[in-house]
Design a protein around this motif. Structure first.
Motif, PDB file in Angstrom:
ATOM      1  N   UNK C 103       0.825  -1.206   0.000  1.00 43.06           N
ATOM      2  CA  UNK C 103       0.000   0.000   0.000  1.00 43.06           C
ATOM      3  C   UNK C 103       0.856   1.251   0.000  1.00 43.06           C
ATOM      4  N   UNK C 104       1.981   1.192   0.758  1.00 42.57           N
ATOM      5  CA  UNK C 104       2.862   2.364   0.801  1.00 42.57           C
ATOM      6  C   UNK C 104       3.349   2.697  -0.602  1.00 42.57           C
ATOM      7  N   UNK C 105       3.541   1.669  -1.417  1.00 48.08           N
ATOM      8  CA  UNK C 105       3.961   1.898  -2.807  1.00 48.08           C
ATOM      9  C   UNK C 105       2.766   2.306  -3.659  1.00 48.08           C
ATOM     10  N   UNK C 106       1.687   1.540  -3.548  1.00 47.39           N
ATOM     11  CA  UNK C 106       0.620   1.646  -4.552  1.00 47.39           C
ATOM     12  C   UNK C 106      -0.262   2.866  -4.349  1.00 47.39           C
ATOM     13  N   UNK C 107      -0.536   3.235  -3.101  1.00 46.56           N
ATOM     14  CA  UNK C 107      -1.503   4.321  -2.904  1.00 46.56           C
ATOM     15  C   UNK C 107      -0.976   5.665  -3.405  1.00 46.56           C
ATOM     16  N   UNK C 113      -1.112   9.072 -10.122  1.00 47.28           N
ATOM     17  CA  UNK C 113      -1.368   8.760 -11.525  1.00 47.28           C
ATOM     18  C   UNK C 113      -2.823   9.096 -11.861  1.00 47.28           C
ATOM     19  N   UNK C 114      -3.732   8.756 -10.953  1.00 47.17           N
ATOM     20  CA  UNK C 114      -5.146   9.027 -11.214  1.00 47.17           C
ATOM     21  C   UNK C 114      -5.401  10.523 -11.317  1.00 47.17           C
ATOM     22  N   UNK C 115      -4.822  11.289 -10.384  1.00 47.15           N
ATOM     23  CA  UNK C 115      -5.035  12.737 -10.417  1.00 47.15           C
ATOM     24  C   UNK C 115      -4.464  13.311 -11.706  1.00 47.15           C
ATOM     25  N   UNK C 183      -2.231  -0.168 -10.860  1.00 44.71           N
ATOM     26  CA  UNK C 183      -3.306   0.038 -11.842  1.00 44.71           C
ATOM     27  C   UNK C 183      -4.695  -0.006 -11.208  1.00 44.71           C
ATOM     28  N   UNK C 184      -4.871  -0.880 -10.221  1.00 39.60           N
ATOM     29  CA  UNK C 184      -6.178  -0.978  -9.555  1.00 39.60           C
ATOM     30  C   UNK C 184      -6.524   0.339  -8.863  1.00 39.60           C
ATOM     31  N   UNK C 185      -5.586   0.849  -8.048  1.00 36.66           N
ATOM     32  CA  UNK C 185      -5.834   2.101  -7.334  1.00 36.66           C
ATOM     33  C   UNK C 185      -6.064   3.225  -8.348  1.00 36.66           C
ATOM     34  N   UNK C 186      -5.212   3.253  -9.366  1.00 36.90           N
ATOM     35  CA  UNK C 186      -5.306   4.338 -10.335  1.00 36.90           C
ATOM     36  C   UNK C 186      -6.646   4.320 -11.049  1.00 36.90           C
TER      37      UNK C 186
END
Ligand SMILES: Nc1ncnc2c1ncn2[C@@H]1O[C@H](COP(=O)(O)OP(=O)(O)OP(=O)(O)O)[C@@H](O)[C@H]1O
Ligand SMILES: [Mg+2]
Lengths: 278, 480, 317
Positions: C103-107, C113-115, C183-186
């Motif tokens: 999570x520390x990496x992905x969030x 990336x999403x923003x 990719x999931x979070x994004x």
């Protein structure tokens, strides 16, 4: 029987072929329609006369589409829609529990506001309904019937060389006439039209109006329109609807078209048809 | 910011020039930096994933140093020393007996070399050379094709020989191919060390120098792991000879069967939910249930498959109930795997079908209903044909998912060592991702190179399938 | 063919004068089809029921064993069924640590990336980047596992030293799992951000806010529940991920908080134990289902929460 509030038409003063008292094809008795808890239509009583054109007019959102869709159980497709009261077709309640909605729609056809041809060939568009109830029909009889329908819809000359083309490839006006052909191909007794010309140009509109007058001989027609001239030009009877303060639609006046347009009993009708309203 | 709103004075207007004062400029700098940071993290993510691809390719080939586990001369035809002529014996002694031993000969045998009997000469060779049996052996390169085939036949197991014959009859292979076959199969020519692809490309000279100093005289080449032979061969225990065919066929069977199970049911369920369930309670329950199923970890499906298909229904999933002989242990069959995978992809197919059906305009349904079609006639003749490409897209995505899923198959038992092609739905099996797992997990480092070839096959297939689906879907979106 | 008039055609193909009866027709075929469709829908419920029944019944076989108590199950720090020690803690901490690292990496990366995608990227760039995200989400997890073993672990060992970092270690698995989840979070957060009405952005920009202020102070807060959903979904995904931890995190339960040490997660343990020729009875087998039940309850709870968040932002806009 519910109290009938509309005036039973007297013999037409215009004389001619219309002299006989027309017979009632459909009859709405105290019809209310609900979308979930919202009451869209409140206690409508109204006849639909055979071989005549009945126009439904009224401001936007007053329930015209709701009313016309009640006449062939099209509202069944809306989740949570519910109809109270009775809608009679030749004296039979189409909302009775043992009635087959598919057969109701077979006998009461419909043309929609936006042309909605199937994304299939012109031929298949018209043939589908015929084939549905006569699956062993011969190819040649099917072609004949398709041809009849297209001719009656005044579309034959324009499409006879391209019956295999997609129905969706036609122009808007042609598409709408294709939809009319599709509707009359199954020989319904009543034809419902919800603003059939509102998405069309004036020439296509005129063609559709001519078509309605022609079809009147064989069918009973109900049309919703926002166009007062159109209602005045084509219809024999006019139903005027309004929205009550609780946003439920109600029928405020039903009479012969010339009376509605020249001498309405209700002040709101007079305001509306003369363009002083909505 | 927190100023109360009052009528602006003329000074306020003059203060805010178009280019802004210091605070505005500071905000703009922050804004630009922020944008940079956001962009940087997007790039960072992409770089990480690019590294993943490069890492896989890096393992795919490179300079490799070989060694034979077996001396070639011990397996090539040779003549017994006793049959050799005097001249031949003398020549061999000259060549193979070390000088210090030669110097001792007159003393040991009581006569100079030239005067000894043939028998003595043979004895000298037996006593004073390291491997007397191979002295007369022909080098591999000198053998004829017939001799090479004979060497193979004598030195590999019967089944392996038949396997090789089945891959391509030996008679039809070239001499070079036969030599390579002998080197790999019989001499167990194996990679002692291999550099990575990028090292081999960018550090070529250093590597060649290192080979010359650390492995003098040894055989080396630029070796790729992803070869047609690798794709087409059976699995073996040696990295040089092992292949992917059983795994490919296993994957193909499992994916096809799971799609066959899941698509009809999934599409039917999707139709039910979109067209028939309406606002019914049952419909709502099923819908919630499907969303939850889609989030269940795949390994849990494996446990379901293990308990239901592999254990409770073992007699059916091994074919024992149908009289299939020698069922694999513990219900580890293609059919168990396919049923488990079908349950796993079912929610995916249902949700995609629903989306495809929802995208069909209501006007189309109205049109069909208005000419007297029943609900099903409407769905069958008009909704489904329009939704079909969308449903197909969902099916394609499900295929890719079924192809790449590993964990549930590990749990229902695909990981056993399987050398042969699956023989049918009741056969034991291995699949592509399981093969990658197994090879990666092996202690011999060189197997990670083998695994890289399998990874490339899997990645390319899965990404190609997904790309097809994405392109198909974007086309559809444009159409509607 | 000579043109026929409508009247001539109608004599050739006379219409049916008889009116159709409104009575319901018997349509046996349709009844069958409806039943099949309904049955297919109901089948998915059976899947869930099956999962619950299987996990609970076999887990009962475990919990009813005389040597097992619930208290011990949740507090014992050793998982060694062969010695009668059944503490889930070593497995659970490994699951938590690898997930936390992921999570520390992905969030941060996924959210940024999403923003960037929703607020800054041109429609064209978005048109390319979104499919790329989707493709990345489709990479099989065993490939990420391979990446962890062959790249991340050697990298960590060369940075921190081979004596500090075990060959199997949670850090490598966690980091790579983080990449997998980006990719999931994004994509879920991007959906949430994209559904924030344009008007809100224009209002902020119109007040003189910079694009960054608009996105961080206005758009992101407005999409909070969607973003929360994406993070919870990511946690659930990390808990359930198997292949990466199975390959890279460790091959035995180990109660440690040091991410550079080897430790097996719940999923890794289930997968590894069932790889062998495990007998379909006995404590080894039942204990797997107890672990599976815990995992199922954790992920189901997370998914329900995330759906609740998704529903909330759907309702708002
Ligand atoms: N499917 C539906 N669900 C809920 N409410 C609906 C639905 N269809 C229509 N309504 C509501 O019922 C009322 C009447 O709608 P209807 O479409 O019948 O009006 P209308 O007179 O045809 O309007 P217009 O002239 O704009 O076509 C409106 O308040 C509308 O919002
Ligand atoms: Mg309307």
């Amino acid at each position: 029987m519910a109290e009938v509030r509309f005036s039973v038409p007297k013999q037409s003063s215009a004389g001619g072929a219309d002299n006989a008292v027309p017979s009632v094809k459909m009859l709405l008795e105290d019809v209310s329609v609900f979308y979930g808890t919202f009451r869209a239509l409140a206690g409508v009583n109204m006849p639909v006369y055979e071989h005549h054109i009945t126009a439904i007019i009224g401001p936007s959102g007053c329930g015209k589409s709701t009313l016309i869709r009640t006449l062939n159980r099209m509202n069944d497709t809306v989740d949570g829609a519910r109809v109270e009261g009775r809608v009679l077709l030749d004296g039979e309640d189409i909302y009775a529990p043992d009635v087959d909605p598919a057969i109701v729609r077979r006998r009461v056809g419909m043309v929609f506001q936006k042309p909605n041809p199937f994304p299939k060939s012109i031929f298949e568009n018209v043939a589908f309904g015929i084939w549905l109830y006569n699956k062993r029909i011969s190819r040649s009889e099917l072609s004949d019937r398709v041809e009849i329908a297209l001719k009656r819809a005044a579309l034959w000359d324009e499409v006879k060389d391209k019956l295999k083309q997609l129905g969706t490839s036609l122009s808007g006006g042609q598409q709408q006439r294709l939809c009319i052909a599709r509707a009359i191909a199954v020989e319904p007794e009543v034809l419902l039209m919800d603003e059939p010309a509102s998405a069309l140009d004036p020439i296509s509109t005129m063609k559709i109006e001519e078509l309605m007058l022609d079809l009147k001989r064989d069918y009973t027609i109900v049309i919703v329109t926002h166009n007062m001239q159109q209602a005045a030009r084509v219809s024999d009877y006019t139903a005027m609807m309004m929205m009550r303060p609780d946003r439920a639609g109600e029928l405020i006046e039903f009479d012969r078209t010339e009376i509605i347009f020249t001498n309405p009993k209700d002040k709101r009708t007079a305001d509306y048809v003369s363009g002083r309203f909505g | 910011m927190a100023r109360s709103i009052t009528e602006p004075t003329p000074q306020d207007f003059s203060a805010v020039e178009l280019r802004g004062d210091a605070s505005v400029r500071r905000r703009q700098v922050i804004a630009r930096t922020g944008r940079g940071v956001l962009f940087f993290s997007l790039v960072l993510g992409l770089v990480a994933l690019l590294t993943l691809f490069l890492n896989v390719f890096d393992k795919l080939g490179g300079y490799a140093v070989y060694a034979f586990k077996i001396d070639p001369l011990t397996i090539t035809p040779s003549r017994p020393l006793e049959e050799l002529s005097r001249e031949e014996l003398l020549a061999l002694i000259e060549k193979h007996v070390p000088e210090d031993a030669k110097a001792l000969i007159p003393e040991e045998y009581g006569a100079p070399l030239e005067e000894l009997s043939n028998e003595d000469l043979v004895n000298i060779l037996y006593n004073d050379t390291p491997s007397p049996e191979t002295l007369t052996a022909k080098p591999l390169e000198a053998l004829t094709r017939e001799e090479l085939i004979e060497v193979l036949q004598r030195n590999v197991t019967g089944t392996r020989f038949e396997q090789l014959q089945a891959e391509r009859p030996l008679e039809q292979r070239t001499r070079e191919e036969l030599i390579e076959l002998v080197e790999v199969e019989v001499l167990q020519r194996s990679v002692v060390w291999q550099w990575t692809l990028f090292e081999s490309i960018f550090n070529r000279d250093a590597i060649l120098a290192e080979i010359a100093s650390r492995y003098p005289g040894s055989d080396y080449e630029f070796k790729w792991w992803l070869t047609p032979r690798f794709i087409a061969s059976d699995q073996t225990t040696r990295p040089e000879t092992t292949g992917l065919r059983p795994a490919l066929l296993g994957s193909l069977l499992v994916v096809i069967l799971s799609i066959l199970f899941a698509v009809p049911i999934g599409v039917a369920a999707g139709i039910y939910l979109e067209e028939f369930a309406g606002k019914s309670r049952l419909g709502a329950i099923i819908q919630t249930n499907i969303y939850n199923l889609a989030g269940v970890p795949s390994i849990i499906y494996g446990m379901l498959g293990l308990a239901v298909f592999a254990r409770a229904l073992r007699d059916f999933t091994t074919g024992a109930a149908f009289g299939v002989p020698n069922p694999p242990p513990n219900g580890r069959t293609i059919i168990t795997a396919s049923l488990t995978m079908a349950l796993l992809i079912l929610p995916l197919i249902i949700v995609n079908t629903q989306e495809a059906i929802r995208a069909v305009p209501q006007a189309l349904r109205d049109a069909a209903l208005a000419v007297g079609a029943t609900k099903w006639e409407t769905v069958w003749h008009h909704v489904l044909p329009v939704a079909a490409p969308g449903i197909l897209t969902g099916t394609i995505l499900a295929t890719a998912r079924a192809l790449g899923e590993t964990a549930p198959l590990i749990v229902v038992g695909a990981a056993a060592y399987v050398t042969m092609d699956p023989q049918g739905i009741f056969s034991s099996y291995t699949v592509l991702p399981i093969q990658i797992y197994t090879w990666t997990k092996l202690p011999e480092q060189i197997f990670t190179r083998v695994a890289s070839a399998a990874v490339v096959v899997l990645l390319v297939t899965v990404l190609a399938i997904n790309l097809t689906a994405i392109i198909l879907r974007n086309r559809l979106r444009k159409q509607i | 063919m000579a043109e026929l008039s409508v009247a001539e055609l109608q004599t050739k193909a006379p219409s049916r004068a008889r009116r159709l009866s409104l009575r319901r027709r018997a349509r046996p075929g349709e009844a069958v089809i409806r039943t099949i469709l309904l049955g297919s829908g109901v089948l998915s419920i059976f899947t869930t029921v099956g999962i619950i029944v299987v996990l609970v019944s076999d887990a009962l076989g475990f919990f009813l064993h005389p040597g097992v108590t619930l208290v011990k199950f949740f507090t014992d720090t050793v998982w060694a069924p062969e010695f009668g020690r059944y503490g889930i803690l070593p497995l659970a901490t490994a699951t938590l640590i690898t997930s936390l690292i992921a999570l520390i990496i992905a969030v941060p990366l996924g959210l940024s990336a999403a923003i960037f995608l929703s607020e800054y990227a041109s429609p064209r760039a978005r048109g390319y980047l979104k499919p790329i995200l989707e493709l990345l989400a489709a990479i099989p997890t065993v490939v990420y596992g391979y990446f962890a073993v062959t790249f991340m672990t050697p990298l960590l060992r060369s940075i921190f030293g081979a004596d500090v970092v075990d060959f199997y270690n949670m850090a490598s698995a966690g980091i790579v799992m983080g990449f997998m989840i980006i990719p999931l979070v994004a994509s879920v957060s991007e959906d949430a951000l994209a559904s924030v009405p344009r008007a809100l952005r224009e209002a902020a920009l119109g007040l003189g806010a910079t694009p960054l202020e608009t996105s961080l102070r206005v758009v992101v807060p407005a999409a909070t529940s969607g973003i929360a959903a994406s993070i919870i979904l990511a946690i659930s995904r990390a808990f359930g991920e198997t292949m990466i931890v199975l390959l890279a995190a460790g091959a035995g339960p180990n109660f440690t908080l040091n991410p550079f040490k080897a430790a097996e997660t719940i999923t890794g343990h289930i997968a590894r134990i069932s790889t062998g020729d495990i007998s379909h009875e006995g404590m080894d087998f039942y204990s797997l289902f107890a672990l599976g039940l815990v995992l199922f309850i954790m992920t189901l709870t997370l998914n329900l929460i995330s759906r609740w968040f998704v529903k909330r932002f759907r309702e708002v806009y």
